[in-house]
Design an enzyme around this catalytic site. Structure first.
Site, PDB file in Angstrom:
ATOM      1  N   SER A 142      97.868   5.347  -4.523  1.00 56.65           N
ATOM      2  CA  SER A 142      96.516   5.521  -5.069  1.00 56.65           C
ATOM      3  C   SER A 142      96.649   6.339  -6.342  1.00 56.65           C
ATOM      4  O   SER A 142      97.638   7.073  -6.523  1.00 56.65           O
ATOM      5  CB  SER A 142      95.668   6.286  -4.047  1.00 56.65           C
ATOM      6  OG  SER A 142      94.575   6.945  -4.674  1.00 56.65           O
ATOM      7  N   TYR A 155      94.305  12.946   1.836  1.00 50.82           N
ATOM      8  CA  TYR A 155      94.454  11.567   1.327  1.00 50.82           C
ATOM      9  C   TYR A 155      95.486  11.545   0.192  1.00 50.82           C
ATOM     10  O   TYR A 155      96.388  10.695   0.190  1.00 50.82           O
ATOM     11  CB  TYR A 155      93.094  11.072   0.834  1.00 50.82           C
ATOM     12  CG  TYR A 155      93.099   9.645   0.321  1.00 50.82           C
ATOM     13  CD1 TYR A 155      93.113   8.560   1.197  1.00 50.82           C
ATOM     14  CD2 TYR A 155      93.069   9.377  -1.050  1.00 50.82           C
ATOM     15  CE1 TYR A 155      93.102   7.254   0.728  1.00 50.82           C
ATOM     16  CE2 TYR A 155      93.064   8.079  -1.532  1.00 50.82           C
ATOM     17  CZ  TYR A 155      93.076   7.017  -0.635  1.00 50.82           C
ATOM     18  OH  TYR A 155      93.080   5.732  -1.111  1.00 50.82           O
TER      19      TYR A 155
HETATM   20  N1  LIG Z   1      89.265   1.092  -3.274  1.00 55.20           N
HETATM   21  C1  LIG Z   1      89.931   1.901  -4.077  1.00 55.20           C
HETATM   22  O1  LIG Z   1      89.461   2.266  -5.169  1.00 55.20           O
HETATM   23  C2  LIG Z   1      91.305   2.391  -3.658  1.00 55.20           C
HETATM   24  C3  LIG Z   1      91.928   3.342  -4.471  1.00 55.20           C
HETATM   25  C4  LIG Z   1      93.189   3.791  -4.135  1.00 55.20           C
HETATM   26  C5  LIG Z   1      93.840   3.289  -3.007  1.00 55.20           C
HETATM   27  N2  LIG Z   1      93.206   2.384  -2.234  1.00 55.20           N
HETATM   28  C6  LIG Z   1      93.938   1.900  -1.054  1.00 55.20           C
HETATM   29  O2  LIG Z   1      93.794   0.510  -0.900  1.00 55.20           O
HETATM   30  C7  LIG Z   1      94.021   0.168   0.479  1.00 55.20           C
HETATM   31  C8  LIG Z   1      92.925  -0.783   0.914  1.00 55.20           C
HETATM   32  O3  LIG Z   1      91.694  -0.065   0.958  1.00 55.20           O
HETATM   33  P1  LIG Z   1      90.312  -0.676   0.481  1.00 55.20           P
HETATM   34  O4  LIG Z   1      89.872   0.092  -0.721  1.00 55.20           O
HETATM   35  O5  LIG Z   1      90.392  -2.134   0.418  1.00 55.20           O
HETATM   36  O6  LIG Z   1      89.370  -0.159   1.680  1.00 55.20           O
HETATM   37  P2  LIG Z   1      88.752  -0.927   2.938  1.00 55.20           P
HETATM   38  O7  LIG Z   1      88.142   0.150   3.758  1.00 55.20           O
HETATM   39  O8  LIG Z   1      87.850  -2.031   2.458  1.00 55.20           O
HETATM   40  O9  LIG Z   1      90.004  -1.563   3.676  1.00 55.20           O
HETATM   41  C9  LIG Z   1      90.863  -0.814   4.503  1.00 55.20           C
HETATM   42  C10 LIG Z   1      91.150  -1.623   5.766  1.00 55.20           C
HETATM   43  O10 LIG Z   1      92.087  -0.882   6.556  1.00 55.20           O
HETATM   44  C11 LIG Z   1      91.696  -1.016   7.915  1.00 55.20           C
HETATM   45  N3  LIG Z   1      92.206   0.090   8.718  1.00 55.20           N
HETATM   46  C12 LIG Z   1      91.795   1.382   8.718  1.00 55.20           C
HETATM   47  N4  LIG Z   1      92.474   2.084   9.640  1.00 55.20           N
HETATM   48  C13 LIG Z   1      93.334   1.222  10.235  1.00 55.20           C
HETATM   49  C14 LIG Z   1      94.288   1.345  11.270  1.00 55.20           C
HETATM   50  N5  LIG Z   1      94.493   2.511  11.896  1.00 55.20           N
HETATM   51  N6  LIG Z   1      95.008   0.241  11.625  1.00 55.20           N
HETATM   52  C15 LIG Z   1      94.800  -0.943  11.023  1.00 55.20           C
HETATM   53  N7  LIG Z   1      93.884  -1.130  10.054  1.00 55.20           N
HETATM   54  C16 LIG Z   1      93.164  -0.056   9.658  1.00 55.20           C
HETATM   55  C17 LIG Z   1      90.175  -1.011   7.880  1.00 55.20           C
HETATM   56  O11 LIG Z   1      89.613  -1.545   9.076  1.00 55.20           O
HETATM   57  C18 LIG Z   1      89.908  -1.860   6.643  1.00 55.20           C
HETATM   58  O12 LIG Z   1      89.785  -3.229   6.980  1.00 55.20           O
HETATM   59  C19 LIG Z   1      94.027   1.515   1.237  1.00 55.20           C
HETATM   60  O13 LIG Z   1      95.363   1.874   1.535  1.00 55.20           O
HETATM   61  C20 LIG Z   1      93.439   2.478   0.248  1.00 55.20           C
HETATM   62  O14 LIG Z   1      93.861   3.797   0.472  1.00 55.20           O
HETATM   63  C21 LIG Z   1      91.961   1.918  -2.518  1.00 55.20           C
END
Ligand SMILES: NC(=O)c1ccc[n+]([C@@H]2O[C@H](COP(=O)([O-])OP(=O)(O)OC[C@H]3O[C@@H](n4cnc5c(N)ncnc54)[C@H](O)[C@@H]3O)[C@@H](O)[C@H]2O)c1
Length: 261
Positions: A142, A155
């Site tokens: 991230s 985080y």
């Molecule tokens: N959206 C952003 O701006 C952003 C920024 C930096 C990093 N990220 C990273 O991107 C990745 C995807 O996140 P996103 O933004 O699409 O969010 P999101 O919440 O839409 O997707 C995350 C998914 O992970 C699943 N999840 C959570 N805990 C879990 C577990 N214990 N076992 C299995 N599945 C689990 C959730 O059910 C969800 O479907 C994450 O690792 C997040 O940290 C996102």
């Protein structure tokens, strides 16, 4: 593009946001996919969105933070796919709070899901990846791993850990045929940033009510009109997991529209 024809991919977090967009992208490029997520509802939504490609999609309810669930889930995925070439570790959670008000339990939960969860899935998948073709693992760091994001110490620590772990694994397995890379998303609308994605004015739900927003040096991407859709990261993940990324390992790509220059 059909870069994934004949390729077999396991994608965690495949029930929402960037993980789901990656599932759809890999399917669209001809791949066979197991989408794993803790959310059964999310996985149903992914199947619906896969439409005509759903015949190459299998789903698996799996908790990346639970060792037995990961062991069973990865084994089932490898069986369903008949092997494994690509692993995408997108599952993750974001929790925000004042650090002096954060319980050890809450801190550990973020580390357990994001960092230990990524480790567990990799550990269980490596034997199959070693037997795979042009094997690649894409992890999710991230922007918070390298740029200060207040109220998100756990985080940020988890994502920094994932980034360091990615480098170590890249060295460990380079000569054995597995590439390890990471993406650093930022300012992407998803389940995690819901309620903030459209305006680009928040760093996600759950910030303390009295959060000092001036501590966020920059909130909006320089590119576009606000947060971007999850497909903007999925395209980069798909490149890293494909033969197009064959000379990339042990590094990360930031995908944040220039929120942090
Ligand atoms: N959206 C952003 O701006 C952003 C920024 C930096 C990093 N990220 C990273 O991107 C990745 C995807 O996140 P996103 O933004 O699409 O969010 P999101 O919440 O839409 O997707 C995350 C998914 O992970 C699943 N999840 C959570 N805990 C879990 C577990 N214990 N076992 C299995 N599945 C689990 C959730 O059910 C969800 O479907 C994450 O690792 C997040 O940290 C996102």
């Amino acid at each position: 593009m059909n870069r994934y024809e004949g390729r077999r991919a396991l994608i965690t977090g495949g029930g929402s946001g960037i993980g789901q967009a990656t599932v759809l992208r890999v399917l669209a490029e001809g791949g066979a996919v197991v989408a794993a997520d803790i959310s059964e509802r999310g996985l149903r939504d992914t199947v619906e969105k896969a439409g005509a490609h759903a015949d190459r999609l299998t789903t698996r309810v799996l908790d990346v933070a639970d060792e037995a669930s990961v062991r069973d889930g990865v084994a089932a995925a490898v069986t369903a796919l008949g092997g494994l070439d690509v692993l995408v570790n997108a599952a993750g959670i974001l929790r925000s709070s004042h650090t002096h008000e954060t319980s050890l339990e809450a801190f550990n939960r973020v580390l357990q899901v994001n960092l230990a969860g990524t480790f567990l899935v990799i550990r269980e998948a490596v034997p199959a990846l070693l037997a795979g073709r042009d094997a690649a693992v894409v992890n999710f760091s991230s922007t918070s791993a390298t740029f200060a994001h207040p109220y998100m110490a756990a985080y940020a620590a988890s994502k920094g850990g994932i980034q360091s772990m990615t480098h170590a694994l890249a060295a460990e397995y380079a000569k054995r045929g597995i590439r390890f890379t990471a993406v650093q998303p930022g300012s992407i609308s998803s389940g995690m940033t819901d309620g903030s994605g459209a305006s680009g004015q928040s760093m996600g739900p759950g910030l303390p009510e009295d959060a000092d927003m001036s501590l966020f040096a920059k909130l909006s991407p320089a590119l576009g009109q606000g947060f971007a859709g999850p497909e903007t990261v999925a395209s980069v993940v798909a490149m890293l997991g494909s033969a197009d990324g064959r000379f990339i390992t042990g590094t990360e790509i930031r995908v944040d529209g220039g929120t942090h220059f």
